[in-house]
Design a protein around this motif. Structure first.
Motif, PDB file in Angstrom:
ATOM      1  N   VAL A 144       0.842  -1.201   0.000  1.00 48.04           N
ATOM      2  CA  VAL A 144       0.000   0.000   0.000  1.00 48.04           C
ATOM      3  C   VAL A 144       0.882   1.258   0.000  1.00 48.04           C
ATOM      4  O   VAL A 144       0.457   2.320   0.416  1.00 48.04           O
ATOM      5  N   LEU A 145       2.140   1.113  -0.465  1.00 48.73           N
ATOM      6  CA  LEU A 145       3.031   2.281  -0.585  1.00 48.73           C
ATOM      7  C   LEU A 145       3.361   2.523  -2.064  1.00 48.73           C
ATOM      8  O   LEU A 145       2.583   3.225  -2.718  1.00 48.73           O
ATOM      9  N   PRO A 146       4.436   1.906  -2.626  1.00 46.01           N
ATOM     10  CA  PRO A 146       4.633   2.130  -4.064  1.00 46.01           C
ATOM     11  C   PRO A 146       3.412   1.663  -4.864  1.00 46.01           C
ATOM     12  O   PRO A 146       3.067   2.262  -5.876  1.00 46.01           O
ATOM     13  N   VAL A 147       2.769   0.628  -4.357  1.00 45.31           N
ATOM     14  CA  VAL A 147       1.618   0.074  -5.078  1.00 45.31           C
ATOM     15  C   VAL A 147       0.486   1.102  -5.156  1.00 45.31           C
ATOM     16  O   VAL A 147      -0.159   1.273  -6.184  1.00 45.31           O
ATOM     17  N   ARG A 148       0.284   1.836  -4.073  1.00 47.39           N
ATOM     18  CA  ARG A 148      -0.754   2.879  -4.055  1.00 47.39           C
ATOM     19  C   ARG A 148      -0.308   4.119  -4.841  1.00 47.39           C
ATOM     20  O   ARG A 148      -1.050   4.659  -5.664  1.00 47.39           O
ATOM     21  N   VAL A 149       0.946   4.538  -4.585  1.00 50.55           N
ATOM     22  CA  VAL A 149       1.439   5.764  -5.226  1.00 50.55           C
ATOM     23  C   VAL A 149       1.425   5.632  -6.752  1.00 50.55           C
ATOM     24  O   VAL A 149       1.104   6.579  -7.466  1.00 50.55           O
ATOM     25  N   HIS A 150       1.766   4.437  -7.237  1.00 50.80           N
ATOM     26  CA  HIS A 150       1.853   4.243  -8.694  1.00 50.80           C
ATOM     27  C   HIS A 150       0.698   3.414  -9.246  1.00 50.80           C
ATOM     28  O   HIS A 150       0.754   2.996 -10.402  1.00 50.80           O
ATOM     29  N   ASN A 151      -0.306   3.176  -8.435  1.00 47.76           N
ATOM     30  CA  ASN A 151      -1.423   2.318  -8.859  1.00 47.76           C
ATOM     31  C   ASN A 151      -0.947   1.048  -9.578  1.00 47.76           C
ATOM     32  O   ASN A 151      -1.377   0.757 -10.688  1.00 47.76           O
ATOM     33  N   LEU A 152      -0.039   0.348  -8.926  1.00 48.82           N
ATOM     34  CA  LEU A 152       0.488  -0.884  -9.531  1.00 48.82           C
ATOM     35  C   LEU A 152      -0.597  -1.956  -9.625  1.00 48.82           C
ATOM     36  O   LEU A 152      -0.489  -2.896 -10.402  1.00 48.82           O
ATOM     37  N   VAL A 153      -1.608  -1.832  -8.778  1.00 46.40           N
ATOM     38  CA  VAL A 153      -2.861  -2.590  -8.942  1.00 46.40           C
ATOM     39  C   VAL A 153      -3.972  -1.532  -8.872  1.00 46.40           C
ATOM     40  O   VAL A 153      -3.741  -0.428  -8.370  1.00 46.40           O
ATOM     41  N   PRO A 154      -5.156  -1.854  -9.389  1.00 49.60           N
ATOM     42  CA  PRO A 154      -6.217  -0.840  -9.369  1.00 49.60           C
ATOM     43  C   PRO A 154      -6.553  -0.396  -7.942  1.00 49.60           C
ATOM     44  O   PRO A 154      -6.413  -1.180  -6.993  1.00 49.60           O
ATOM     45  N   GLN A 155      -6.999   0.832  -7.803  1.00 52.47           N
ATOM     46  CA  GLN A 155      -7.324   1.383  -6.488  1.00 52.47           C
ATOM     47  C   GLN A 155      -8.301   0.483  -5.721  1.00 52.47           C
ATOM     48  O   GLN A 155      -8.153   0.283  -4.511  1.00 52.47           O
ATOM     49  N   ALA A 156      -9.278  -0.063  -6.442  1.00 47.85           N
ATOM     50  CA  ALA A 156     -10.277  -0.909  -5.773  1.00 47.85           C
ATOM     51  C   ALA A 156      -9.595  -2.077  -5.064  1.00 47.85           C
ATOM     52  O   ALA A 156     -10.088  -2.573  -4.048  1.00 47.85           O
ATOM     53  N   GLU A 157      -8.436  -2.486  -5.609  1.00 52.02           N
ATOM     54  CA  GLU A 157      -7.724  -3.612  -5.001  1.00 52.02           C
ATOM     55  C   GLU A 157      -6.856  -3.159  -3.820  1.00 52.02           C
ATOM     56  O   GLU A 157      -6.912  -3.744  -2.743  1.00 52.02           O
ATOM     57  N   TRP A 158      -6.055  -2.101  -4.018  1.00 58.59           N
ATOM     58  CA  TRP A 158      -5.176  -1.709  -2.886  1.00 58.59           C
ATOM     59  C   TRP A 158      -5.975  -1.174  -1.708  1.00 58.59           C
ATOM     60  O   TRP A 158      -5.580  -1.328  -0.564  1.00 58.59           O
ATOM     61  N   GLU A 159      -7.144  -0.580  -2.008  1.00 57.63           N
ATOM     62  CA  GLU A 159      -7.989  -0.063  -0.928  1.00 57.63           C
ATOM     63  C   GLU A 159      -8.398  -1.149   0.065  1.00 57.63           C
ATOM     64  O   GLU A 159      -8.525  -0.894   1.257  1.00 57.63           O
ATOM     65  N   LYS A 160      -8.615  -2.344  -0.459  1.00 54.53           N
ATOM     66  CA  LYS A 160      -9.071  -3.454   0.403  1.00 54.53           C
ATOM     67  C   LYS A 160      -7.947  -3.978   1.292  1.00 54.53           C
ATOM     68  O   LYS A 160      -8.183  -4.709   2.257  1.00 54.53           O
TER      69      LYS A 160
END
Ligand code: AMP
Ligand code: MG
Length: 288
Positions: A144-160
């Motif tokens: 939930v860090l580089p993955v969130r900052v760069h949307n490495l997965v869709p927001q709907a996924e990292w949000e969970k």
């Protein structure tokens, strides 16, 4: 209690003074500060040696109990921007401990195999066994860090993932792992100094990653992502701490102190003999 803490240079126990909830937003946190600690560098360095010995004794207790069927363990999660000093904590605080009782794991960009599994798969495999202290140099929070900052997965996924992380840590704590989470906070200026040093010293080239300069461009987004982590995943059973990291001596002392506190909280005693001591004494005395 306060008398004891004055003696150790702490006006407030580290676990309280450094708790993210008592420090406010990371964006306005001072990486030069030494919350709860009234001493200077000389005292800090001296204390690290003394408290390191206390920590090593507690570690031996934990290890002994682990060998005797107690399932408890400790997990130290280290996060922080590039150059914040996570590796230095592993070396200088982990270095105070018996390597036999330590499990150190670092987490880089997921491998193709890791990407085929859910984000906690590699984390589960790295957890410390009974009686050990685990140190994570980066962790599931990268998801939930580089993955969130760069949307490495869709927001709907990292949000969970925040709730998945909370559930994962609740289970960990319930099954006997004490979880301590530390975010080392370095200032942007100090990061520049450390990156410069990496380029000026051939013995530091190996630490230099050109990609770190690109990530620095996302500084504010990283601060937001860290703040979301603290807002959503700090709780009494798996607390987050902010470790000011511009002063390396303080960061090391602070993490050492948090570990000491966590281990003392386990209230461990030496395991009882599972043999009859008197009988065994006689048998040893009778040896040729
Ligand atoms: P280092 O800690 O210097 O070895 O760098 C490891 C790199 O891997 C850092 O840039 C991390 O942000 C990156 N990393 C670690 N975990 C993940 C992840 N789950 N997804 C994307 N990048 C990651
Ligand atoms: Mg790096």
């Amino acid at each position: 209690m306060s008398k004891n803490h004055n003696k150790t240079g702490w006006s407030t126990p580290a676990s309280e003074a450094l708790r993210v909830s008592s420090l406010g937003p990371i964006a306005s946190f001072d990486p030069e500060s030494t919350p709860g600690f009234t001493g200077d560098k000389a005292l800090g360095e001296q204390l690290l040696v003394e408290r390191g010995e206390v920590l090593a004794d507690l570690q031996e207790l934990l290890y002994a109990n682990g060998r005797s069927g107690d399932n408890r363990s400790v997990l130290l999660v280290l996060q922080g921007m590039d150059t914040a000093g996570k590796g230095g904590i592993v070396r200088h605080v982990g270095g105070l401990l018996d390597p036999q009782g330590l499990v150190i794991r670092g987490f880089g960009k997921p491998t193709p195999e890791e990407l085929e599994h859910d984000f906690l798969w590699r984390i589960h495999k790295a957890l410390p066994p009974a009686g050990r202290i685990g140190i994570f140099d980066r962790s599931h929070y990268e998801d939930v860090l580089p993955v969130r900052v760069h949307n490495l997965v869709p927001q709907a996924e990292w949000e969970k993932r925040y709730e998945m992380i909370n559930q994962f840590e609740r289970d960990l704590v319930e099954t006997g792992t004490t979880v301590i989470k530390c975010c080392l906070v370095v200032s942007k200026d100090e990061q520049k100094v450390r990156l410069t040093e990496r380029l000026n010293r051939p013995d530091k080239y190996w630490k230099y990653n050109p990609g770190d300069i690109d990530e620095r461009g996302f500084w504010d987004q990283y601060l937001e992502a860290y703040q979301a982590i603290f807002d959503l995943t700090d709780n009494d059973s798996a607390p987050w701490h902010l470790i000011p990291a511009n002063k390396k001596w303080f960061a090391r002392l602070a993490v050492c102190e948090l570990l000491v506190g966590a281990l003392q909280g386990l209230d461990l005693d030496w395991p009882k003999a599972d043999f009859d001591v008197e009988t065994e004494r006689k048998r040893v005395a009778a040896l040729d």
